[in-house]
Design a protein around this motif. Structure first.
Motif, short mmCIF file in Angstrom:
data_model
loop_
_atom_site.label_atom_id
_atom_site.label_comp_id
_atom_site.label_asym_id
_atom_site.label_seq_id
_atom_site.Cartn_x
_atom_site.Cartn_y
_atom_site.Cartn_z
N CYS A 55 1.10 -0.98 -0.07
CA CYS A 55 0.32 -0.21 -0.20
C CYS A 55 1.41 0.98 0.16
CB CYS A 55 -0.66 0.05 1.56
SG CYS A 55 -1.46 1.12 1.80
N CYS A 58 0.11 3.37 3.85
CA CYS A 58 0.76 2.20 5.06
C CYS A 58 1.53 1.01 5.31
CB CYS A 58 -0.57 1.72 5.87
SG CYS A 58 -1.11 0.08 4.87
N THR A 60 1.49 -2.21 3.95
CA THR A 60 0.87 -3.25 4.24
C THR A 60 0.50 -3.96 2.87
OG1 THR A 60 -0.63 -5.30 5.61
CG2 THR A 60 -1.32 -3.21 4.09
N CYS A 67 -4.84 0.98 0.57
CA CYS A 67 -5.16 -0.69 0.42
C CYS A 67 -6.94 0.21 1.39
CB CYS A 67 -4.36 -1.48 1.83
SG CYS A 67 -4.53 -0.44 3.73
N CYS A 70 -6.61 2.27 4.17
CA CYS A 70 -6.40 3.78 4.34
C CYS A 70 -7.26 4.89 3.13
CB CYS A 70 -4.92 3.56 3.24
SG CYS A 70 -3.51 2.99 4.43
#
Ligand SMILES: [Zn+2]
Length: 196
Positions: A55, A58, A60, A67, A70
């Protein structure tokens, strides 16, 4: 032995903790007892390698540039919680105490394993935290030696940029990894977080 079988066994050995014997057992199992599962595994791997990225906000794993979490307008953008892994992020989500966003380090500082600030992409974290919208950063790395060292390093880095930084309270046992701590304890530690 079949060349293809050898190729498969070599590939399975790339998994963490899998030695030659277990790689061979897995390969035999898939080919002898679960060809459908083997086909599914190969499709899933192929698809994931092709579509899973980090992402942009963030860090991840995500199929999309940003994502779902977010992108969620309901989240408080002034709050940023830093965790080591997506599993830790899920644990905190389960407590329902956090309405802010996250930054996922995808690891921790670990000089013995050769993992330094560069490997953790801390520059991406600094850029994220210093976007002018974030007001408070909560460090929710594990309470292990490496997690504590990581929290300390990030704390100094962000405080030097004038950000308010706090750390999960000591409800989480020393040496504790969030992934294995119950949700109630993490919720308490989040509510009682203290200035870092
Ligand atoms: Zn995200």
């Amino acid at each position: 032995m079949s060349k293809s079988l050898e190729f498969l066994t070599e590939a399975l050995r790339r998994l963490p903790g899998v030695g030659p014997k277990s790689a061979q057992r897995m390969a035999f199992h898939l080919l002898q007892h679960d060809r459908e599962g083997a086909a599914q595994l190969s499709r899933a791997l192929y698809q994931a390698v092709d579509t899973v990225h980090h992402c942009a906000m963030c860090n991840t794993f995500s199929d999309t540039e940003v994502c779902d979490l977010c992108a969620d307008e309901q989240r408080d953008r002034a709050l940023l919680c830093i965790v080591e892994t997506p599993a830790d992020q899920m644990m905190i989500e389960q407590t329902l105490t956090w309405r802010g966003l996250y930054f996922v380090l995808m690891g921790r500082l670990s000089p013995l394993d050769g993992i330094g600030p560069k490997d953790l992409h801390l520059d991406k974290l600094v850029a994220r935290a210093a976007d002018g919208v974030v007001q408070e950063v909560v460090l929710a790395t594990n309470f292990t030696n490496e997690g504590e060292a990581t929290a300390h390093y990030i704390s100094e880095m962000l405080k030097a940029r004038g950000l308010k930084v706090s750390r999960l309270a000591r409800g989480v046992p020393v040496g504790g990894e969030l992934e294995y701590v119950d949700a109630g304890t993490i919720a308490r530690a989040m509510l009682d977080r203290r200035s870092a």
